[in-house]
Design a protein around this motif. Structure first.
Motif, short mmCIF file in Angstrom:
data_model
loop_
_atom_site.label_atom_id
_atom_site.label_comp_id
_atom_site.label_asym_id
_atom_site.label_seq_id
_atom_site.Cartn_x
_atom_site.Cartn_y
_atom_site.Cartn_z
N PRO A 1 0.79 -1.24 0.00
CA PRO A 1 0.00 0.00 0.00
C PRO A 1 0.82 1.28 0.00
O PRO A 1 0.47 2.25 0.66
CB PRO A 1 -0.81 -0.14 1.29
N VAL A 2 1.93 1.31 -0.76
CA VAL A 2 2.78 2.50 -0.74
C VAL A 2 2.12 3.69 -1.43
O VAL A 2 2.53 4.83 -1.20
CB VAL A 2 4.16 2.23 -1.37
N PHE A 3 1.12 3.42 -2.27
CA PHE A 3 0.36 4.51 -2.89
C PHE A 3 -1.05 4.58 -2.32
O PHE A 3 -1.97 5.05 -2.96
CB PHE A 3 0.29 4.31 -4.41
N GLN A 4 -1.22 4.12 -1.08
CA GLN A 4 -2.53 3.91 -0.49
C GLN A 4 -3.34 2.94 -1.37
O GLN A 4 -2.79 2.26 -2.23
CB GLN A 4 -3.27 5.22 -0.25
N ALA A 5 -4.64 2.90 -1.17
CA ALA A 5 -5.50 2.00 -1.94
C ALA A 5 -6.94 2.41 -1.68
O ALA A 5 -7.22 3.24 -0.81
CB ALA A 5 -5.26 0.55 -1.52
N GLY A 6 -7.86 1.82 -2.44
CA GLY A 6 -9.26 2.16 -2.27
C GLY A 6 -9.56 3.56 -2.77
O GLY A 6 -8.85 4.10 -3.64
N PRO A 7 -10.61 4.21 -2.23
CA PRO A 7 -11.00 5.54 -2.71
C PRO A 7 -9.92 6.61 -2.59
O PRO A 7 -9.91 7.58 -3.33
CB PRO A 7 -12.21 5.89 -1.82
N ARG A 8 -8.99 6.44 -1.65
CA ARG A 8 -7.93 7.44 -1.46
C ARG A 8 -6.63 7.08 -2.18
O ARG A 8 -5.58 7.67 -1.91
CB ARG A 8 -7.63 7.63 0.04
N VAL A 9 -6.67 6.12 -3.10
CA VAL A 9 -5.44 5.74 -3.80
C VAL A 9 -4.82 6.98 -4.44
O VAL A 9 -5.51 7.89 -4.90
CB VAL A 9 -5.74 4.66 -4.86
N CYS A 10 -3.49 7.03 -4.44
CA CYS A 10 -2.76 8.22 -4.89
C CYS A 10 -3.08 8.56 -6.34
O CYS A 10 -2.84 7.74 -7.24
CB CYS A 10 -1.27 7.99 -4.72
N LEU A 11 -3.56 9.77 -6.58
CA LEU A 11 -3.87 10.22 -7.94
C LEU A 11 -2.60 10.41 -8.77
O LEU A 11 -2.63 10.31 -9.99
CB LEU A 11 -4.65 11.53 -7.89
N GLY A 12 -1.49 10.70 -8.10
CA GLY A 12 -0.26 10.96 -8.81
C GLY A 12 0.62 9.74 -9.01
O GLY A 12 1.79 9.87 -9.37
N LYS A 13 0.05 8.54 -8.80
CA LYS A 13 0.84 7.32 -8.90
C LYS A 13 1.53 7.18 -10.25
O LYS A 13 2.75 6.95 -10.32
CB LYS A 13 -0.07 6.11 -8.64
N GLU A 14 0.79 7.30 -11.33
CA GLU A 14 1.38 7.14 -12.66
C GLU A 14 2.36 8.26 -12.97
O GLU A 14 3.39 8.04 -13.62
CB GLU A 14 0.29 7.05 -13.72
N MET A 15 2.05 9.47 -12.52
CA MET A 15 2.98 10.59 -12.71
C MET A 15 4.29 10.32 -11.97
O MET A 15 5.39 10.61 -12.47
CB MET A 15 2.36 11.90 -12.20
N ALA A 16 4.18 9.74 -10.76
CA ALA A 16 5.38 9.42 -9.98
C ALA A 16 6.24 8.38 -10.70
O ALA A 16 7.46 8.52 -10.78
CB ALA A 16 4.98 8.92 -8.59
N PHE A 17 5.60 7.31 -11.21
CA PHE A 17 6.36 6.30 -11.93
C PHE A 17 6.99 6.88 -13.20
O PHE A 17 8.12 6.53 -13.56
CB PHE A 17 5.47 5.10 -12.28
N THR A 18 6.27 7.75 -13.87
CA THR A 18 6.82 8.41 -15.06
C THR A 18 8.09 9.16 -14.71
O THR A 18 9.13 9.04 -15.38
CB THR A 18 5.78 9.37 -15.68
#
Length: 511
Positions: free
Chosen positions: A448-465
């Motif tokens: 759960p490093v990017f959280q999960a569920g309704p609060r999952v990190c919106l910037g996850k893909e931007m961070a991986f990019t």
């Protein structure tokens, strides 16, 4: 003299108030939750686990991890002086229950939002309910646009080409020692400010002094984080009421942070009003929010949240990855091999599409964050009494903490080789990338490093990019060599970092 005595009286009153509030909470907690498990730290009447907490204050993460690994349910209960009953879990079923199944019963809660409220205000990471939902919808729309994705890649390209690569080339040519952690933090701050605010603080220009905003942001983040780690939970409130010590420093830092960001917002608003023809060509998040008509204070708090999330998390993950790769050179060479294959030995450009093909780089980043998550723990507070899937009773108001750092070290979750840096564990076939495997889907409640569920990190893909882009550009041209062989110390504040920095020599990669 009168003022001094007034301070003493106020401090004594706050102490008595907190002490009796704690006694009432303990009585309520005991009556509402029945028995606690036997795998938490030694606990005593009134003071709770204060003695154990103090003894382990310099190794809190490993202390909690040890406790959790000995618990059959990977869950322990902790009683701290001045704080509500705390449940700490590394059990994926509990994490899913908190973050998804019964999401509405586990908001961040007032105790958490108080700790970060002075810094984050009513930003998206520090609110619940309707205010969170409204900001989430706004941010979700902006983060999903193709134009923002393209703007992020263009920003990365400019920052890497014109600042990061020349800086590393200079260090390689002069045999200069660099603190790579600091370099990556400066890089990330420049990048997130360009994307979020449309401004360039030029932090990566080492010939210029560090901007006051950066120093103030660092100070405010560190002091806010230390509030939650104090052995006596409510002590920071007394210091804030008396405007003493670190709380006085925090107040001064916040005045600069909030003032600087508001000035940037007002300047941006003026530019947008003066240039009506080109106003909709602006790609940064601040321009998008202002054009949507959002209130100045709401925009300020959201922007500060974006900066905090986008700066220290990615730089932390990359710092630990470069250290791990120095200890596992075979994995580093597999990254270089993948880069050469994806980019056809330089024939193709590094863009959003080629970044998506870098499976092994992503596996390495995930493996690094498993062992050294940018956010070591995250807490919620129960709105009503409840029972976790593993049978742990939860009282109304209890703090329930899931613990990514400890989860990455559970043999039950990752096997007997959990301590190894092994990117192959992220592939669906033995042999990983060399065995022709694909990245497998790992439950976000296990990782759960990017959280999960309704609060999952919106910037996850931007961070991986961002992380894949930087890792690719650095490793294709340079060798990163630590100057010290000692194992670094992981320090958890709002985001985890390497104590003392990451001192390295840079070498130009042959061929």
């Amino acid at each position: 003299m009168f003022i001094f005595l007034s301070f003493i009286s106020l401090g004594f009153f706050l102490f008595l108030y907190s002490f009796f509030s704690f006694i009432l909470h303990r009585v309520h907690s005991t009556s509402s939750t029945g028995h606690d498990n036997d795998h938490g730290p030694p606990t005593h009447p009134i003071i709770g686990c204060l003695i154990s907490f103090y003894k382990n204050r310099h190794r809190l993460l490993d202390w909690y991890t040890d406790l959790l690994s000995k618990s059959p349910t990977q869950t322990v209960v902790v009683h701290r002086l001045g704080a509500r009953r705390i449940v700490v879990t590394a059990n994926p079923a509990n994490v899913e229950y908190m973050l998804k199944t019964n999401f509405s019963n586990f908001p961040k809660g007032t105790p958490f939002t108080e700790i970060l409220g002075d810094l984050l205000g009513h930003g998206i990471f520090n609110v619940d309910g309707e205010l969170w939902s409204t900001q989430r919808k706004l941010a979700s729309h902006e983060f999903s646009t193709k134009s923002l994705r393209e703007f992020v890649v263009k920003t990365l390209e400019d920052e890497v080409d014109h600042r990061l690569i020349p800086l590393l080339e200079e260090a390689a040519g002069s045999n200069k020692v660099l603190d790579l952690q600091e370099i990556l933090r400066r890089f990330a701050f420049d990048t997130i400010c360009k994307v979020s605010l449309g401004t360039d603080p030029s932090c990566l220009d080492l010939h210029r002094a560090v901007p006051p905003l950066v120093k103030a942001f660092d100070s405010a983040s560190e002091i806010s984080a230390m509030r939650s780690m104090a052995p006596v939970f409510w002590f920071w409130k007394i210091k804030r009421a008396l405007n003493l010590g670190s709380e006085k420093q925090l107040k001064d830092a916040l005045r600069l942070v909030h003032g600087s960001v508001l000035e940037i917002i007002r300047n941006k608003r003026r530019i947008l009003e003066e240039d009506r023809e080109n106003r909709y060509c602006e790609s940064d998040l601040l321009s998008r929010m202002l054009l949507a008509g959002h209130d100045e204070e709401v925009v300020r708090d959201m922007v500060i949240s974006f900066i905090m999330a986008g700066r220290d998390t990615t730089s932390s993950a990359m710092t630990w990855l470069f250290w791990l790769l120095s200890k596992y050179p075979n994995q580093k060479e597999l990254i270089v091999k993948e880069l050469n294959s994806v980019l056809e030995n330089g024939e193709k450009q590094l863009d959003f599409e080629t970044l998506k093909e870098m499976k092994f780089v992503k596996a390495c980043l995930c493996e690094s964050m498993r062992l050294y998550p940018p956010v070591a723990w995250d807490s919620k507070h129960a709105r009503q009494g409840d029972t976790l899937p593993d049978g742990t009773p939860i009282g109304k108001g209890d703090r329930v903490t899931y613990f990514p750092y400890g989860m990455g070290r559970m043999e039950e979750l990752w096997g007997k080789d959990w301590f190894e840096f092994n990117p192959d564990r992220w592939f669906d076939e033995p042999g990983g990338i060399e065995g022709g495997g694909e990245l497998k889907l790992v439950s976000p409640f296990k990782f759960p490093v990017f959280q999960a569920g309704p609060r999952v990190c919106l910037g996850k893909e931007m961070a991986f990019t961002q992380m894949k882009y930087v890792v690719a550009r650095i490793l294709r041209r340079f060798e990163i060599v630590p100057v010290c062989d000692d194992r670094p110390v992981f320090v958890p504040l709002l985001t985890g970092h390497m104590a003392g920095g990451f001192k390295v020599m840079v070498r130009t990669r042959s061929s």
